[in-house]
Design an enzyme around this catalytic site. Structure first.
Site, short mmCIF file in Angstrom:
data_model
loop_
_atom_site.label_atom_id
_atom_site.label_comp_id
_atom_site.label_asym_id
_atom_site.label_seq_id
_atom_site.Cartn_x
_atom_site.Cartn_y
_atom_site.Cartn_z
N TYR A 36 75.53 28.21 31.13
CA TYR A 36 74.83 28.76 32.29
C TYR A 36 73.31 28.64 32.15
CZ TYR A 36 78.84 31.43 34.27
OH TYR A 36 80.01 31.82 34.86
N CYS A 69 76.38 38.28 28.03
CA CYS A 69 75.68 37.01 28.23
C CYS A 69 74.28 37.37 28.70
CB CYS A 69 76.42 36.21 29.30
SG CYS A 69 75.59 34.69 29.80
N CYS A 106 70.61 35.15 22.83
CA CYS A 106 71.71 34.43 23.48
C CYS A 106 72.93 34.69 22.62
CB CYS A 106 71.42 32.93 23.56
SG CYS A 106 72.84 31.95 24.13
N1 DGL Z 1 75.75 33.06 25.82
C1 DGL Z 1 74.93 33.08 26.94
C2 DGL Z 1 73.68 33.91 26.77
O1 DGL Z 1 73.71 34.89 26.05
C3 DGL Z 1 74.72 31.84 27.74
C4 DGL Z 1 74.68 30.54 27.11
C5 DGL Z 1 74.80 29.50 28.17
O2 DGL Z 1 75.85 29.50 28.84
O3 DGL Z 1 73.87 28.72 28.35
O4 DGL Z 1 72.67 33.64 27.37
#
Ligand code: DGL
Length: 282
Positions: free
Chosen positions: A50, A81, A200
């Site tokens: 995402y 996320c 992340c």
């Molecule tokens: N794991 C996600 C976050 O904490 C998103 C990583 C991604 O889908 O780019 O931002």
């Protein structure tokens, strides 16, 4: 309370959502601290990452995921996320919950992460490594300034990292090139940084690599424990929501990609394979 959407009324599991596997690093800490609850994990692996997607797209995908989890009986959903927490949480809380069901709750993970840094940094200079979406949203500097106005914040987007982790390529020399480059760029922005937040949920798998590229004495923080403790506090304070969370100690895993792939890949995050079911959000 009357709801516009037809959602199951009875108690249900706690929902945990991520774009892919990263949220499993949050789930595992929550499960460790509160094994008694039932959980429903959803990874939108078919549409991950995402991090480079626009605000509108992340919001739309996250809203679909929250609706799915509500329909499966969750009264409380954690956006495990950062990208979804940064780009979709506020809209979901303000625009969608009143329509879906004002009594249900959706929580993000940026605030609990930020709450945990105040006692860690001595220099009061903090760095954030996160996806492009999270960095561009300015969510970390804004939240940090609200709670700790004396802390200086520098951020660096790491556009490759989540994809490298999703693809299981994160411990290769090729990955090291990107990890080192982004860590060094962050520290060059502010050499006084003594605390680096891995903002992340995919990045805990890179923890040792990041540690190897920062000077000794620089703390590298992951989010799972802080989020788990904050959730426990939340449930203690909100007994109405807590009463709607079932306690059977079971977890169901859902993915928008192939179930077999999730089953195998999840073991990298949880140390064991899990049985998953494939679902569609569209
Ligand atoms: N794991 C996600 C976050 O904490 C998103 C990583 C991604 O889908 O780019 O931002």
């Amino acid at each position: 309370m009357s709801t516009i959407m037809q959602l199951p009324d009875g108690p249900g599991p706690i929902g945990i959502f991520d774009s892919g596997y990263g949220g499993l690093t949050i789930y595992s800490e929550i499960k460790k601290l509160m094994p008694e609850y039932d959980y429903l994990y959803l990874g939108d692996n078919a549409r991950a990452p995402y991090g480079t997607r626009s605000f509108d797209v992340v919001y739309e995908f996250t809203r679909q995921a929250v609706e799915f989890l509500f329909r499966r009986g969750c009264h409380l959903v954690i956006l495990a996320c950062n990208t979804a927490s940064a780009k979709a949480l506020r809209n979901i809380q303000q625009l969608d919950l009143p329509i879906m069901d004002p009594s249900r709750r959706v929580l993000g993970i940026i605030r609990p992460t930020v709450e945990s840094i105040g006692s860690v940094t001595k220099s009061r200079h903090v760095g954030v490594l996160a996806t492009e979406g999270t960095i561009k949203s300015m969510s970390y500097p804004l939240e940090i300034k609200k709670l700790f106005p004396d802390i200086e914040v520098a951020g660096k987007a790491c556009p490759m990292w989540a994809s490298l982790v999703e693809a299981d390529e994160h411990l290769t020399p090729g990955a090291d090139y990107f990890v080192r480059r982004d860590v060094e760029a962050l520290l060059a922005r502010d050499p006084l940084i003594d605390t680096v937040i891995l903002g992340c949920t995919h990045y805990p798998l890179l923890l040792e690599r990041v540690r190897s590229f920062v000077p000794s004495g620089v703390n590298v923080l992951t989010q799972g424990e802080a989020v788990a403790h904050s959730l426990r506090d939340y449930l203690t304070r909100h007994t109405d929501i807590e009463a709607l969370c079932t306690k059977g100690g079971e977890t169901l895993f859902y993915t928008t990609e192939a179930a077999d792939k999730f089953r195998q890949q999840a073991s990298r995050f949880l140390g064991r394979p899990v049985r998953a079911s494939r679902i569609s959000l569209v």
